[in-house]
Write a protein that holds these residues in place. Structure first.
Motif, mmCIF file in Angstrom:
data_model
loop_
_atom_site.group_PDB
_atom_site.id
_atom_site.type_symbol
_atom_site.label_atom_id
_atom_site.label_comp_id
_atom_site.label_asym_id
_atom_site.label_seq_id
_atom_site.Cartn_x
_atom_site.Cartn_y
_atom_site.Cartn_z
ATOM 1 N N LEU A 143 -2.088 -2.019 -1.350
ATOM 2 C CA LEU A 143 -2.571 -3.547 -0.867
ATOM 3 C C LEU A 143 -2.927 -3.450 0.597
ATOM 4 O O LEU A 143 -3.524 -4.498 1.309
ATOM 5 N N LYS A 144 -2.650 -2.386 1.321
ATOM 6 C CA LYS A 144 -2.536 -2.589 2.837
ATOM 7 C C LYS A 144 -3.973 -2.830 3.444
ATOM 8 O O LYS A 144 -3.970 -3.378 4.449
ATOM 9 N N ASP A 145 -5.129 -2.754 2.766
ATOM 10 C CA ASP A 145 -6.358 -3.044 3.340
ATOM 11 C C ASP A 145 -7.000 -4.354 2.471
ATOM 12 O O ASP A 145 -8.214 -4.336 2.594
ATOM 13 N N LYS A 146 -6.031 -4.737 1.512
ATOM 14 C CA LYS A 146 -6.703 -5.826 0.582
ATOM 15 C C LYS A 146 -6.570 -7.429 1.227
ATOM 16 O O LYS A 146 -5.294 -7.572 1.949
ATOM 17 N N HIS A 147 -6.952 -8.285 0.955
ATOM 18 C CA HIS A 147 -7.161 -9.716 1.309
ATOM 19 C C HIS A 147 -6.114 -10.365 0.378
ATOM 20 O O HIS A 147 -7.031 -11.135 -0.434
ATOM 21 N N VAL A 148 -4.922 -10.427 0.273
ATOM 22 C CA VAL A 148 -4.002 -10.684 -0.676
ATOM 23 C C VAL A 148 -3.467 -12.029 -0.222
ATOM 24 O O VAL A 148 -2.674 -12.157 1.055
ATOM 25 N N PRO A 149 -3.294 -13.210 -0.727
ATOM 26 C CA PRO A 149 -2.667 -14.412 -0.279
ATOM 27 C C PRO A 149 -1.204 -14.126 -0.342
ATOM 28 O O PRO A 149 -0.545 -13.417 -1.030
ATOM 29 N N ILE A 150 -0.413 -14.912 0.613
ATOM 30 C CA ILE A 150 0.861 -14.695 0.789
ATOM 31 C C ILE A 150 1.624 -15.223 -0.241
ATOM 32 O O ILE A 150 2.738 -14.444 -0.752
ATOM 33 N N ASN A 151 1.145 -16.188 -1.033
ATOM 34 C CA ASN A 151 1.938 -16.589 -2.371
ATOM 35 C C ASN A 151 1.738 -15.540 -3.491
ATOM 36 O O ASN A 151 2.635 -15.353 -4.292
ATOM 37 N N THR A 152 0.746 -15.010 -3.333
ATOM 38 C CA THR A 152 0.596 -13.694 -4.491
ATOM 39 C C THR A 152 1.601 -12.773 -4.445
ATOM 40 O O THR A 152 2.297 -12.362 -4.967
ATOM 41 N N LEU A 153 1.925 -12.111 -2.898
ATOM 42 C CA LEU A 153 2.790 -11.387 -2.716
ATOM 43 C C LEU A 153 4.356 -11.795 -3.133
ATOM 44 O O LEU A 153 5.270 -11.304 -3.523
ATOM 45 N N SER A 154 4.519 -13.100 -2.991
ATOM 46 C CA SER A 154 5.781 -13.779 -3.399
ATOM 47 C C SER A 154 6.035 -13.702 -5.046
ATOM 48 O O SER A 154 6.992 -13.429 -5.394
ATOM 49 N N GLU A 155 4.761 -13.818 -5.595
ATOM 50 C CA GLU A 155 4.879 -13.666 -7.039
ATOM 51 C C GLU A 155 5.198 -12.290 -7.457
ATOM 52 O O GLU A 155 5.937 -11.787 -8.252
ATOM 53 N N LEU A 156 4.802 -11.238 -6.670
ATOM 54 C CA LEU A 156 5.016 -9.921 -6.956
ATOM 55 C C LEU A 156 6.391 -9.535 -6.612
ATOM 56 O O LEU A 156 6.959 -8.670 -7.472
ATOM 57 N N LYS A 157 7.174 -10.144 -5.795
ATOM 58 C CA LYS A 157 8.323 -9.936 -5.593
ATOM 59 C C LYS A 157 9.423 -10.297 -6.796
ATOM 60 O O LYS A 157 10.393 -9.954 -6.955
ATOM 61 N N LYS A 158 8.833 -10.997 -7.861
ATOM 62 C CA LYS A 158 9.754 -11.542 -8.795
ATOM 63 C C LYS A 158 9.686 -10.138 -10.011
ATOM 64 O O LYS A 158 10.412 -10.224 -11.012
ATOM 65 N N LEU A 159 8.796 -9.156 -9.679
ATOM 66 C CA LEU A 159 8.761 -7.880 -10.508
ATOM 67 C C LEU A 159 9.476 -6.786 -10.059
ATOM 68 O O LEU A 159 9.562 -6.711 -9.029
ATOM 69 N N LYS A 160 9.962 -6.131 -11.000
ATOM 70 C CA LYS A 160 10.567 -4.679 -10.758
ATOM 71 C C LYS A 160 9.724 -3.612 -10.020
ATOM 72 O O LYS A 160 8.428 -3.723 -10.615
ATOM 73 N N SER A 161 9.967 -2.601 -9.475
ATOM 74 C CA SER A 161 9.079 -1.853 -8.893
ATOM 75 C C SER A 161 7.919 -1.232 -9.758
ATOM 76 O O SER A 161 6.632 -1.268 -9.445
ATOM 77 N N VAL A 162 8.299 -0.735 -10.839
ATOM 78 C CA VAL A 162 7.269 -0.265 -11.825
ATOM 79 C C VAL A 162 6.308 -1.209 -12.376
ATOM 80 O O VAL A 162 5.178 -1.040 -12.153
ATOM 81 N N ARG A 163 6.798 -2.470 -12.519
ATOM 82 C CA ARG A 163 5.912 -3.456 -13.030
ATOM 83 C C ARG A 163 5.061 -4.188 -11.882
ATOM 84 O O ARG A 163 3.938 -4.346 -11.891
#
Length: 278
Positions: A143-163
């Motif tokens: 994701l380093k060069d993608k334009h990702v909303p901050i709230n999207t990253l917050s949602e990803l934190k709900k998942l374990k690494s593999v998911r």
């Protein structure tokens, strides 16, 4: 060169929506706090050597003019230089911004000054410091060069690494990084792949959740199949866009199109910008 702003001719006018945008306000705040970081780019007019056409930096020039500045230091593209100005300018991705903020803070820049320069609340700066906590390194790399909303990253934190990694790969395949899409991926995740303490979506039965999981897996497989099939069309698009990009890399062609075919020039710009964003 230091050039009078009155001698710089824009290739396009800023729309009212751009002037009212967050990006415009951030650039204005940055100029007020630390000045011009990246000089505007101009090319000398063939007929009147004392005049210049503005290739890149329309917002910066507009901000300076409204501030009352009369001169600005610019980079001058040579006529025989293949200068693809819009290809060399890209919006900074959220993860890149995060790394820049951390580096600035490590070098002793006060949080208050960063907040003023970026035209954001200081709490936003503090939030961005911990932006990637809980995101696995493999997902960050994708994701380093993608334009990702901050709230999207917050949602990803709900998942374990593999998911997390699987969800990010699906986002990239879909070219979709919205918060609503991230929530749907979280909702379709088995409870065993959720971070401890994360609650499943309320109001859904086990059967509905299982159905969402199956649909998500099927969608993933379908998109991977499409990725393999659309290669030829994508290649044609890349070749066509590359040709237009090379045209806009010639300062004389840019000047000619801007003067005599502004509508076509505008569409060519949109085409290359869309391809760059993709």
């Amino acid at each position: 060169m230091r050039i009078a702003i009155s001698d710089i001719l824009p290739l396009r006018q800023l729309l009212p929506a751009v002037v009212k945008s967050v990006k415009y306000a951030q650039i204005a705040a940055s100029i007020a706090e630390v000045g011009i970081i990246e000089p505007p780019v101009v090319v000398r007019d063939k007929v009147d050597p004392d005049r210049f056409h503005l290739l890149d930096g329309h917002i910066r020039i507009d901000v300076l003019a409204k501030r009352g500045d009369t001169e600005v230091v610019c980079l001058v593209a040579m006529d025989d230089e293949a200068f693809t100005y819009n290809k060399r300018v890209s919006r900074i991705a959220i993860i890149q911004e995060h790394k820049m903020i951390l580096k600035a803070i490590e070098k002793g820049v006060p949080e208050e000054r960063l907040a003023r320069a970026l035209n954001v609340n200081i709490s936003s700066i503090r939030h961005k410091k911990s932006l990637l906590d809980g995101i696995c390194p493999e997902a960050i790399e994708l994701l380093k060069d993608k334009h990702v909303p901050i709230n999207t990253l917050s949602e990803l934190k709900k998942l374990k690494s593999v998911r997390q990694l699987a969800a990010v790969e699906l986002m990239i395949a879909m070219n979709k990084y919205t918060i609503s899409y991230a929530r749907s991926l979280v909702a379709a995740t088995p409870e065993a792949q959720l971070v401890r303490g994360t609650k499943s979506v309320r109001g859904l039965s086990d059967q509905q959740i299982e159905l969402m999981e199956n649909e998500s897996a099927n969608l993933d497989r379908e998109f991977r199949t499409i990725e393999q099939d659309y290669g030829t069309d994508h290649l044609d698009l890349v070749l066509a866009t590359g040709y237009v990009t090379r045209l806009l890399g010639n300062a004389r062609i840019v000047r000619h199109l801007a003067q005599f075919y502004p509508d076509i020039f505008s569409e060519f710009q949109k085409l290359t910008e869309l391809q760059k964003a993709a």
